[in-house]
Design an enzyme around this catalytic site. Structure first.
Site, mmCIF file in Angstrom:
data_model
loop_
_atom_site.group_PDB
_atom_site.id
_atom_site.type_symbol
_atom_site.label_atom_id
_atom_site.label_comp_id
_atom_site.label_asym_id
_atom_site.label_seq_id
_atom_site.Cartn_x
_atom_site.Cartn_y
_atom_site.Cartn_z
ATOM 1 N N LYS A 112 0.849 -1.189 0.000
ATOM 2 C CA LYS A 112 0.000 0.000 0.000
ATOM 3 C C LYS A 112 0.882 1.235 0.000
ATOM 4 C CE LYS A 112 -1.964 2.793 2.898
ATOM 5 N NZ LYS A 112 -2.025 4.022 2.056
ATOM 6 N N GLU B 8 8.882 1.358 11.323
ATOM 7 C CA GLU B 8 9.931 2.380 11.189
ATOM 8 C C GLU B 8 9.216 3.718 11.199
ATOM 9 O OE1 GLU B 8 11.665 5.286 9.864
ATOM 10 O OE2 GLU B 8 11.920 4.309 7.916
ATOM 11 N N CYS C 191 12.815 10.765 7.481
ATOM 12 C CA CYS C 191 12.495 10.325 8.842
ATOM 13 C C CYS C 191 13.671 10.460 9.793
ATOM 14 C CB CYS C 191 11.981 8.893 8.816
ATOM 15 S SG CYS C 191 13.078 7.730 7.974
ATOM 16 N N GLU D 42 8.680 16.221 15.591
ATOM 17 C CA GLU D 42 9.122 16.006 14.219
ATOM 18 C C GLU D 42 8.359 16.948 13.286
ATOM 19 O OE1 GLU D 42 10.113 12.224 11.420
ATOM 20 O OE2 GLU D 42 8.087 12.287 12.255
#
Length: 507
Positions: free
Chosen positions: A198, A273, A307, A404
């Site tokens: 996906k 992750e 990331c 973040e």
């Protein structure tokens, strides 16, 4: 489906009609070796113009069921029957195909994500090819072990068997759509698993082309399937599906928590992750040239949409001013331009919604009176651009230090000596990445032991390698992509304990 803004953009850079057609067609699902058109349309924007690029479709429960069933049938049939050497040959053939279509795939990533074409070519697609070739070799290297038992005599024997876990749900993010997906499927194919992928509904274009190339390479139908849609609908149906044996997810920490909760209802294996707020530890004995280039790449590569971006730079006060001034000069000189422009060194945010999120952090910092060393956030009248930003002297409780942002915003901090560098670096709940800058190997090793981070770069940033694992600690998730460690997540271990009596050997 491409609108006028995007058509003009393509025309200005002489994009061939056949290449434009690849990116502007409707992005269908891919099940059992063929496209499937089903579900409500979802518009996909082009980041450099803000125009409509194409549309994808929302896969509901029925489409997800079809994809999982196709993957299960292939796992128990045509794909599962292949010899390891046959799997290795197919995976290598896929690597050759990716390499042969490198220009085309880089174009798809550039216009879908917004990144500079040169970076998409060298890093996204080049890295994907290397990863596929690396994992191809693992297909023939999977083995169990045989040994004497510790608590029994020589008439007993212990064996382990290694087998693929089954159907893998591979959920990829929007910042590196193809490369991150390749990390997941390379290991899955090598282990003998089948895949239901996906992609993000924001960047689905390259995954459809990947599905076509996998089928053309000769993979059995059902070995690789794609379902498109949002996380709330398609993702939820996939990760909670009882026919899925393993979920490998890359994305934000809040999304990862939801994925993990859903998957565990079926005791489905997980690799998560997730997000990061990675520190760069800059000691006074560092090579300043390496520091400046590493800090620049660590936060401005892919426009900060990474990331493990080193979004917190903690610099010893003795070299702070020099690093600060040279970093400002470096970040001021970069050309923030559309991805297809050959002069582009940094592209836009992936979408208008994400740009608004990044800008909200910047505007909050302004409202709070934080000092900006550099503010190039407002650059273009159209598109989703945010230029390089550097903010100094941020309180440790401020969102700019703790959360973040996923954009080109660097939090720059002074540190009073080596101990303070490490102390500030540890001030986070995340543990995805870090970078250490020092000429002293003893100091590097001590700092590496002191900070919680799954991947630590030394005197540089971003040089990931398929032979070594990547993954986080703490709120950055668990499990690994790449390396021998990733193979473990796609394999079952069965233990056989053999009695000599049953073999007629006793006495």
């Amino acid at each position: 489906m491409t609108d006028t803004l995007v058509t003009e953009y393509f025309h200005s850079w002489n994009v061939p009609a056949e290449r434009a057609a690849l990116v502007s067609r409707q992005v269908a699902h891919w099940i059992d070796g063929a496209p499937v058109v089903s579900g409500m349309p979802i518009a996909v924007s082009e980041p450099s113009t803000g125009g409509r690029l194409t549309e994808t479709l929302e896969a509901g429960v029925e489409v997800v069921d079809r994809a999982v069933a196709s993957a299960r049938q292939a796992f128990e049939g045509s794909w599962g029957a292949l010899r390891p050497l046959d799997r290795e040959a197919l995976i290598l053939k896929l690597a050759d195909s990716l390499e042969a279509h490198q220009d085309e795939l880089a174009f798809l990533e550039s216009v879908d994500v917004g990144k500079p074409l040169s970076q998409a070519f060298a890093i996204d697609i080049g890295g994907a090819v290397d990863c596929v070739r690396y994992f191809a070799g693992w297909a023939t290297k999977i083995s169990g072990r045989t040994g004497d038992m510790a608590a029994y005599d020589k008439h007993f024997l212990g064996l382990t068997l290694r087998q693929p876990v089954g159907v893998v749900a591979a959920i990829a993010p929007w910042n590196f759509p193809l490369q991150t997906l390749i990390w997941k499927i390379g290991a899955a194919f090598a282990a003998g698993c089948t895949v239901v992928a996906k992609p993000s509904e924001v960047t689905p274009v390259s995954t459809l082309r990947l599905a076509e190339l996998i089928t053309q390479a000769g993979f059995p139908n059902g070995a690789f399937n794609v379902v498109n849609g949002t996380g709330a609908v398609t993702g939820a149906a996939l990760v909670s599906h009882p026919g899925v044996n393993k979920v490998s997810f890359t994305g934000s920490t809040p999304s990862g928590l939801r994925v993990g909760t859903a998957a565990l209802q079926n005791m489905t294996r997980l690799t998560l992750e997730l997000g990061g707020k990675s520190p760069a530890l800059v000691f006074a004995d560092s090579n300043v040239d390496a520091v400046v280039e590493g800090l620049y790449n660590g936060i401005y590569f892919n426009a900060g949409q990474v990331c493990d971006a080193t979004s917190r730079a903690i610099v010893d006060v003795r070299i702070y001013d020099e690093v600060r001034e040279r970093l400002i000069e470096r970040a001021t000189s970069v050309h923030v331009l559309p991805g297809l422009d050959p002069d582009s060194g940094m592209g836009p945010m992936v979408s208008g919604a994400h740009r608004a999120k990044v800008m909200s952090y910047i505007e909050q910092a302004r409202a709070d009176g934080l000092p900006f060393a550099l503010d190039r956030s407002q650059l273009h009248d159209r598109g989703h651009f945010v230029g390089p930003v550097i903010v100094e002297d941020i309180p440790s409780a401020h969102p700019l230090w703790r959360e973040e942002i996923f954009g080109p915003v660097l939090a720059l901090s002074r540190a009073d000596g080596p101990g303070d560098v490490v102390c500030q670096a540890r001030d986070t709940r995340y543990g995805l990445g870090a970078a250490i800058y020092s000429r002293d190997i003893g100091r590097v090793l001590a700092a590496a032991r002191a900070i919680d981070a799954g991947t630590i770069y030394v005197n540089g940033y971003g040089f990931l390698d398929p032979a070594f694992p990547f993954g986080g600690l703490g709120m950055s998730g668990f499990g690994k992509d790449m390396g021998a460690e990733q193979m473990e997540a796609y394999l079952e271990t069965k233990t056989l304990l053999v009695s000599g009596i049953e073999l007629g050997l006793a006495g």
